[in-house]
Scaffold this motif. Sequence first.
Motif, short mmCIF file in Angstrom:
data_model
loop_
_atom_site.label_atom_id
_atom_site.label_comp_id
_atom_site.label_asym_id
_atom_site.label_seq_id
_atom_site.Cartn_x
_atom_site.Cartn_y
_atom_site.Cartn_z
N ALA A 52 -10.19 25.71 3.30
CA ALA A 52 -9.22 24.98 4.11
C ALA A 52 -9.43 23.47 4.08
O ALA A 52 -8.56 22.71 4.54
N ARG A 53 -10.55 23.01 3.53
CA ARG A 53 -10.88 21.58 3.55
C ARG A 53 -9.90 20.79 2.68
O ARG A 53 -9.55 21.19 1.57
N VAL A 54 -9.48 19.65 3.19
CA VAL A 54 -8.66 18.70 2.44
C VAL A 54 -9.63 17.68 1.86
O VAL A 54 -10.38 17.03 2.59
N GLY A 55 -9.62 17.53 0.54
CA GLY A 55 -10.54 16.61 -0.13
C GLY A 55 -10.37 15.18 0.35
O GLY A 55 -9.30 14.79 0.84
N PHE A 59 -7.02 13.26 1.48
CA PHE A 59 -6.98 12.87 2.89
C PHE A 59 -6.65 11.39 3.03
O PHE A 59 -5.79 10.99 3.81
N LEU A 60 -7.31 10.55 2.22
CA LEU A 60 -7.05 9.10 2.28
C LEU A 60 -5.65 8.75 1.79
O LEU A 60 -5.05 7.80 2.26
N SER A 61 -5.13 9.55 0.85
CA SER A 61 -3.78 9.26 0.35
C SER A 61 -2.71 9.48 1.42
O SER A 61 -1.63 8.91 1.36
N TYR A 62 -3.01 10.30 2.41
CA TYR A 62 -2.07 10.54 3.52
C TYR A 62 -2.12 9.42 4.56
O TYR A 62 -1.20 9.27 5.37
N ALA A 63 -3.19 8.66 4.59
CA ALA A 63 -3.38 7.64 5.63
C ALA A 63 -2.56 6.40 5.33
O ALA A 63 -2.46 5.97 4.19
N ARG A 64 -2.00 5.82 6.37
CA ARG A 64 -1.28 4.55 6.23
C ARG A 64 -2.31 3.44 5.98
O ARG A 64 -3.41 3.47 6.53
N PRO A 65 -1.98 2.45 5.17
CA PRO A 65 -2.93 1.36 4.88
C PRO A 65 -3.46 0.66 6.14
O PRO A 65 -4.64 0.34 6.21
N MET A 66 -2.61 0.46 7.14
CA MET A 66 -3.06 -0.21 8.36
C MET A 66 -4.11 0.63 9.10
O MET A 66 -5.00 0.09 9.74
N VAL A 67 -4.00 1.94 8.99
CA VAL A 67 -4.99 2.81 9.62
C VAL A 67 -6.34 2.61 8.94
O VAL A 67 -7.38 2.48 9.60
N ILE A 68 -6.33 2.55 7.62
CA ILE A 68 -7.58 2.35 6.87
C ILE A 68 -8.17 0.97 7.18
O ILE A 68 -9.39 0.83 7.35
N LEU A 69 -7.31 -0.04 7.30
CA LEU A 69 -7.78 -1.40 7.57
C LEU A 69 -8.40 -1.55 8.97
O LEU A 69 -9.19 -2.48 9.19
N THR A 70 -8.05 -0.66 9.90
CA THR A 70 -8.64 -0.76 11.25
C THR A 70 -9.99 -0.08 11.35
O THR A 70 -10.69 -0.25 12.35
#
Length: 196
Positions: A52-55, A59-70
């Motif tokens: 069931a794990r999402v690699g 996982f990071l490809s689903y994240a919005r850039p602003m979420v990653i930047l925070t």
Amino acid sequence: MADTLERLHERLSALEDEIEAEWDRRREAMAFRLDHNRVVFEAGVRDAHRQARVGLLRFLSYARPMVILTAPVIYSLIVPFVLLDLFVSLYQAICFPIYRIAKVKRSDHIVVDRQHLAYLNALQKLNCVYCGYCNGLLSYVREIAGRTEQYWCPIKHAHRVKGPHLRYRDFVEYTDAEGFQAQTMRLRRALREMEE
């Protein structure tokens, strides 16, 4: 009025006990057990979790850039959290024995165990460790602060307090000067008689 509040608090405590009993029943059905605080999964559970794990990359490809930047902003808070942990633990170690207040057991509040879940990727596990520590720390600090407040100033506020700690309900009413004088020592004794 005090009788009504006391009855309501008793009902609330009974409901809390029921909720905890229901959580215990649900835990039994969740395909794991605790063995000396170690999580042990039933056969096949860990394999199902891995499936069931999402690699991490997906996982990071689903994240919005602003979420990653925070992320650095979120993780930078570890410094004040660790300092808070250090100072509050030191405060408790020095002052609680002098005040004769039972110490708060840190491990009752700070629980870090979600990293054992195989359905989480490395970043999700790190996030879970971070959140478990920080939220547990705040619970630990709140209990230490609540016991301190019970010792020094067990008086309810004139204004409604949203989400007060559990000790607050036993505090003296705001305008009850006689009650404050009479109840302070009883409330201090209750802190002494608690189990550590």
